[in-house]
Each structure stands twice: as C-alpha cells, then as structure tokens.
Design a protein around this motif. Structure first.
Motif, PDB file in Angstrom:
ATOM      1  N   GLU A 100      18.614  -7.316  13.163  1.00  0.00           N
ATOM      2  CA  GLU A 100      20.712  -7.108  12.725  1.00  0.00           C
ATOM      3  C   GLU A 100      19.848  -6.315  11.084  1.00  0.00           C
ATOM      4  N   ALA A 101      19.257  -5.282  11.191  1.00  0.00           N
ATOM      5  CA  ALA A 101      18.973  -5.690   9.257  1.00  0.00           C
ATOM      6  C   ALA A 101      20.482  -5.338   8.327  1.00  0.00           C
ATOM      7  N   HIS A 102      21.382  -5.098   8.814  1.00  0.00           N
ATOM      8  CA  HIS A 102      22.760  -4.501   8.871  1.00  0.00           C
ATOM      9  C   HIS A 102      22.995  -5.956   7.613  1.00  0.00           C
ATOM     10  N   ARG A 103      22.302  -7.216   8.718  1.00  0.00           N
ATOM     11  CA  ARG A 103      23.086  -8.547   7.823  1.00  0.00           C
ATOM     12  C   ARG A 103      21.809  -8.844   6.463  1.00  0.00           C
ATOM     13  N   LEU A 104      21.084  -7.567   5.684  1.00  0.00           N
ATOM     14  CA  LEU A 104      20.652  -8.321   4.539  1.00  0.00           C
ATOM     15  C   LEU A 104      21.509  -7.559   3.393  1.00  0.00           C
ATOM     16  N   THR A 105      20.806  -8.718   2.220  1.00  0.00           N
ATOM     17  CA  THR A 105      21.744  -8.354   1.476  1.00  0.00           C
ATOM     18  C   THR A 105      21.435  -7.492   0.958  1.00  0.00           C
ATOM     19  N   LYS A 106      22.489  -7.009  -0.406  1.00  0.00           N
ATOM     20  CA  LYS A 106      22.455  -5.723  -1.343  1.00  0.00           C
ATOM     21  C   LYS A 106      21.134  -5.983  -2.123  1.00  0.00           C
ATOM     22  N   ASP A 107      20.543  -7.211  -2.763  1.00  0.00           N
ATOM     23  CA  ASP A 107      19.801  -7.715  -3.286  1.00  0.00           C
ATOM     24  C   ASP A 107      18.391  -7.534  -2.108  1.00  0.00           C
ATOM     25  N   ALA A 108      18.975  -8.000  -1.406  1.00  0.00           N
ATOM     26  CA  ALA A 108      17.060  -8.246  -0.736  1.00  0.00           C
ATOM     27  C   ALA A 108      17.334  -6.635  -0.186  1.00  0.00           C
ATOM     28  N   GLN A 109      17.606  -6.073   0.156  1.00  0.00           N
ATOM     29  CA  GLN A 109      17.651  -4.575   0.025  1.00  0.00           C
ATOM     30  C   GLN A 109      16.830  -3.410  -1.086  1.00  0.00           C
ATOM     31  N   GLU A 110      17.730  -4.327  -2.699  1.00  0.00           N
ATOM     32  CA  GLU A 110      16.922  -3.516  -3.358  1.00  0.00           C
ATOM     33  C   GLU A 110      15.485  -3.997  -3.922  1.00  0.00           C
ATOM     34  N   MET A 111      15.150  -5.868  -3.129  1.00  0.00           N
ATOM     35  CA  MET A 111      14.307  -6.012  -3.251  1.00  0.00           C
ATOM     36  C   MET A 111      13.024  -5.410  -2.727  1.00  0.00           C
ATOM     37  N   LEU A 112      13.830  -4.962  -1.634  1.00  0.00           N
ATOM     38  CA  LEU A 112      12.601  -4.048  -0.465  1.00  0.00           C
ATOM     39  C   LEU A 112      12.407  -2.488  -0.762  1.00  0.00           C
ATOM     40  N   LEU A 113      13.552  -2.168  -1.607  1.00  0.00           N
ATOM     41  CA  LEU A 113      12.670  -1.266  -2.356  1.00  0.00           C
ATOM     42  C   LEU A 113      11.574  -0.852  -2.988  1.00  0.00           C
ATOM     43  N   LYS A 114      11.088  -1.880  -3.910  1.00  0.00           N
ATOM     44  CA  LYS A 114      10.067  -2.477  -4.460  1.00  0.00           C
ATOM     45  C   LYS A 114       8.963  -2.517  -3.334  1.00  0.00           C
ATOM     46  N   PRO A 132      24.385   0.828  10.222  1.00  0.00           N
ATOM     47  CA  PRO A 132      23.655   1.434   8.974  1.00  0.00           C
ATOM     48  C   PRO A 132      24.765   1.985   8.332  1.00  0.00           C
ATOM     49  N   GLU A 133      25.927   2.164   8.030  1.00  0.00           N
ATOM     50  CA  GLU A 133      26.729   2.511   6.759  1.00  0.00           C
ATOM     51  C   GLU A 133      26.616   0.971   5.667  1.00  0.00           C
ATOM     52  N   VAL A 134      25.976   0.097   5.636  1.00  0.00           N
ATOM     53  CA  VAL A 134      26.224  -1.580   4.728  1.00  0.00           C
ATOM     54  C   VAL A 134      24.420  -0.758   3.980  1.00  0.00           C
ATOM     55  N   PHE A 135      23.999   0.113   4.312  1.00  0.00           N
ATOM     56  CA  PHE A 135      22.387   0.669   3.666  1.00  0.00           C
ATOM     57  C   PHE A 135      23.259   0.494   1.972  1.00  0.00           C
ATOM     58  N   LEU A 136      22.515   0.790   1.215  1.00  0.00           N
ATOM     59  CA  LEU A 136      21.863   0.976  -0.293  1.00  0.00           C
ATOM     60  C   LEU A 136      21.748   3.420  -0.101  1.00  0.00           C
ATOM     61  N   PRO A 137      22.102   3.713  -0.227  1.00  0.00           N
ATOM     62  CA  PRO A 137      21.603   5.069  -0.210  1.00  0.00           C
ATOM     63  C   PRO A 137      20.280   5.303  -0.821  1.00  0.00           C
ATOM     64  N   THR A 138      19.893   5.318  -1.675  1.00  0.00           N
ATOM     65  CA  THR A 138      18.373   4.960  -2.002  1.00  0.00           C
ATOM     66  C   THR A 138      17.455   3.788  -1.175  1.00  0.00           C
ATOM     67  N   PHE A 139      18.024   2.863  -0.158  1.00  0.00           N
ATOM     68  CA  PHE A 139      17.471   2.407   0.782  1.00  0.00           C
ATOM     69  C   PHE A 139      16.716   3.448   2.082  1.00  0.00           C
ATOM     70  N   LYS A 140      17.985   4.002   2.562  1.00  0.00           N
ATOM     71  CA  LYS A 140      17.941   4.859   3.535  1.00  0.00           C
ATOM     72  C   LYS A 140      17.264   6.366   2.930  1.00  0.00           C
ATOM     73  N   ARG A 141      16.877   6.644   1.583  1.00  0.00           N
ATOM     74  CA  ARG A 141      16.081   7.531   1.325  1.00  0.00           C
ATOM     75  C   ARG A 141      14.533   7.518   1.922  1.00  0.00           C
ATOM     76  N   ARG A 142      14.113   5.980   1.584  1.00  0.00           N
ATOM     77  CA  ARG A 142      13.369   5.489   2.189  1.00  0.00           C
ATOM     78  C   ARG A 142      12.460   4.814   3.553  1.00  0.00           C
ATOM     79  N   VAL A 143      13.430   5.463   4.410  1.00  0.00           N
ATOM     80  CA  VAL A 143      12.763   5.000   6.057  1.00  0.00           C
ATOM     81  C   VAL A 143      13.914   6.427   6.018  1.00  0.00           C
ATOM     82  N   ALA A 144      12.884   6.264   7.521  1.00  0.00           N
ATOM     83  CA  ALA A 144      12.983   7.657   8.366  1.00  0.00           C
ATOM     84  C   ALA A 144      14.270   7.113   9.489  1.00  0.00           C
ATOM     85  N   THR A 145      15.485   7.654   9.616  1.00  0.00           N
ATOM     86  CA  THR A 145      16.360   6.658  10.207  1.00  0.00           C
ATOM     87  C   THR A 145      15.602   7.415  12.135  1.00  0.00           C
ATOM     88  N   TYR A 146      16.272   6.105  12.844  1.00  0.00           N
ATOM     89  CA  TYR A 146      16.501   6.882  14.406  1.00  0.00           C
ATOM     90  C   TYR A 146      17.762   6.598  15.334  1.00  0.00           C
TER      91      TYR A 146
END
Length: 204
Positions: A100-114, A132-146
C-alpha cells in the motif's frame, strides 16, 4: 513460492528476472496494478529469489514487510535508514517491502530518496501500489517500475478450475465462468468468491 507460480503477466516476470541477472541491477522496485493482480505475491517472490524470504519459516530476519496504510511517519523511515547501515543477520540480503505504498507521505518519500541513494548492496526496497500517480517524480526515477495488468477471463477460469480440481471442490462450470467474468481480471477477487462459494456449498 517462485516466479513460475505467478499467473499471467509473463512479460513483467521476464523483465524482473532479467533485471535480477544484471550485475548492476536496480535494488528498488515498484509494482503497480489493480488490486488482486499479484503485486504482494510478486514482491515476496523477489524477496525469496534474493534469499531473504522463505514462506515455510516462521521468522525471516532478512525480510521486513511494512503496510504503509498503518504507517507511523518519518520515524519509521529513520529506523529503516539506521537498520540499512548494518549487515543483515541470518540472510544474505535484506528486503524492505512497503505494501500500500501510495499511503507514504511526501516527507516519507523524500526521506526514502536518501535511503535509496545510500543503500548498501545487500539492501533491497520493494513497493506495491494501486496508485502510482501519487509518487514524486524524483522517487519514480530511482525505482524500476513494473506494471501488472488484470488477467483475462480465460486465465482466471483456467486457474480457478485447477484449484477446484486440486481441492476437490464441486463447482459447476457455469459458476466458475461467472466468477471469471465478474472478477474484473483480479485473481484475488476470484479466489475470494470461490472461497465463499466453497463455504456455502459445504465443499471440503
């Protein structure tokens, strides 16, 4: 629990297997698709392939499943970041799986980037979402999406028919065809309906 157990989405499975064979494969993967298409199962299979998860074991020290629907905020990410600096105990790899990763907040996503940027080679991060639309563009660039697609009626029908045969469930063919037609390509929904039918019929 293995890739061959996945119903449908063979192109996606082939892409994941090819990724894992690469010397410099992506340690962060995002599984998207409608509910019931096998995202959670696939994440556990990947964890199993990496040697971090065994469904037969009560404890899997290399595997941590986090339901983001019950997420407790960035403190959880801080704890993961700290844990990621240490070698896994009892497993060759460590896998963090966010369901249920779409529940991650923007702050959580930004910290996950690090966390993803600093990830040691033995750490892997898997995410499953229906949105998947809720994810930050910077987050999406760091993951392989299937992206997992809904199954066809034929695929669902073949699978639930085999389940009935294996478990000796006496279900009329027309009933199974109706389940396959009504589940909207979701194997999870189809199995839920089949379980209910089994209960009503008293089948063993």
């Amino acid at each position: 629990l293995a890739f061959q157990d996945v119903v449908g989405n063979k192109e996606v499975i082939a892409a994941i297997k090819a990724n894992l064979k690469e010397e410099d494969y992506n340690h962060a993967m995002l599984f998207t698709g409608p509910a019931g298409t096998g995202k959670t199962t696939l994440a556990r299979i990947v964890a199993s392939e990496l040697g971090a998860y065994d469904p037969e074991k009560v404890s899997n020290p290399g595997f941590r499943e986090i339901n983001a629907a019950d997420f407790r905020g960035i403190d959880t990410i801080r704890a993961i970041r700290e844990e990621s600096t240490r070698l896994p105990l009892g497993a060759p790899k460590r896998v963090f799986f966010f369901d249920e990763a779409h529940r991650l907040t923007k702050d959580a996503q930004e910290m996950l980037l690090k966390v993803l940027e600093e990830a040691a080679g033995f750490n892997h991060y898997l995410f499953a979402t229906t949105n998947p639309e809720v994810f930050l563009p910077t987050f999406k660039r760091r993951v392989a999406t299937y992206n997992l697609l809904p199954l066809s009626e034929k695929q669902v029908l073949e699978y639930i028919t085999s389940i009935c045969e294996d478990e000796e469930i006496d279900a009329p063919e027309e009933a199974l065809k109706t389940i396959a037609a009504d589940c909207m390509g979701s194997l999870g929904v189809a199995l839920g309906i089949l379980d209910a039918v089994k209960g009503l019929s008293g089948a063993k």
